[in-house]
Design an enzyme around this catalytic site. Sequence first.
Site, PDB file in Angstrom:
ATOM      1  N   LYS A  43      68.344  22.392 -56.441  1.00 51.07           N
ATOM      2  CA  LYS A  43      67.014  22.778 -57.021  1.00 51.07           C
ATOM      3  C   LYS A  43      66.903  24.556 -56.721  1.00 51.07           C
ATOM      4  CE  LYS A  43      62.081  22.417 -57.693  1.00 51.07           C
ATOM      5  NZ  LYS A  43      61.940  23.808 -57.588  1.00 51.07           N
ATOM      6  N   GLU A 185      65.684  23.646 -50.837  1.00 52.78           N
ATOM      7  CA  GLU A 185      64.389  23.268 -51.427  1.00 52.78           C
ATOM      8  C   GLU A 185      64.311  22.024 -51.859  1.00 52.78           C
ATOM      9  OE1 GLU A 185      60.682  24.412 -54.458  1.00 52.78           O
ATOM     10  OE2 GLU A 185      62.564  25.613 -54.490  1.00 52.78           O
TER      11      GLU A 185
END
Length: 330
Positions: A43, A185
């Site tokens: 991500k 993340e």
Amino acid sequence: MARSSSKKPPEAPAEPMPARIEPCVAMLVDKPPKGRDWAFEVKWDGYRLAVHVEPGRVRIITRGGYDWTDRFAPIAAEAQQLGHETMILDGEAVVLDDHGRSDFGLLQRALGRKPSLHDPREILFFAFDLLYLDGRDLRRLPLRERRRLLESIVIAVSAGVIRLSEEVEADGEEFFRIACAHGLEGIVAKRRDKPYHSGRRPDWQKIKCVRRDSFVIVGYEPSTMPGAIGRLLLAARKGEGLAYVGGCGTGWTYQESMKLRELLDEIVTDAPAVALRRRGAVFTRPVLVAEVEYRAWTQDGKLRHPSFKGLRERADEATIFELLDTRLTE
């Protein structure tokens, strides 16, 4: 005797290139899905963009539909060299830190109008989908076929500013554990067999190591330190308006706090954007957006342990967290 015709059969007419495609948005889930139908990616922590290559020009469109081509000039220039007259790439613009991790704060500084240690040429575009190519709308194809075409285009320029967001062949839970251990993340899971659909879809899922979203700044509480901020007052979208979701008092240095207060003091208002009474608070017009990392939500709908990570622009409204009835979404 009749002559045999040497004419080629007529080609299928080109499908019109969309002026804009509403992006597919991943649903937030608690854990990675299982099964061979799922592909996994890192991500990225940046700006979601669509790169439109058209005859004679390139347009770079944000998730909210704004044209930011001038802000990503090196990406636009390289897109023209990919060897196709028309194309739409879906991906994320990022700046990588010294450990190869995308860092939203570094991206903001590279895009900033003030002098920065980060050059705009450091901004990379990680492409993860191909939606249109040479007169053909690819959205109806399954992801595995769109990815095959994307890889044939982007891998050839992997050392440039346009790069391929790699799929990871791994168990989802193990990949998520490793991603979090390396300070990423989170991860994204996508169904290989599904076409591309705009909007929030269960075909794409995101699993975050920590929660991170964008909230409108509606004011601040002054710090006891001269010229600085004690807490930012934050709001989320709710219906046609905004709803207060708490304050954030960490994540900046004293110098950064002073600069942030200078920005906010330029947009002070006597008409608060939310129904909030707080002694000593300074209310501002809701034009700046804070990127905030937090752990969870309290039972009364406030952010738990929020930490400031940077500023976004209110112009890209689509990124702002939205409250839907009693449920929380983003």
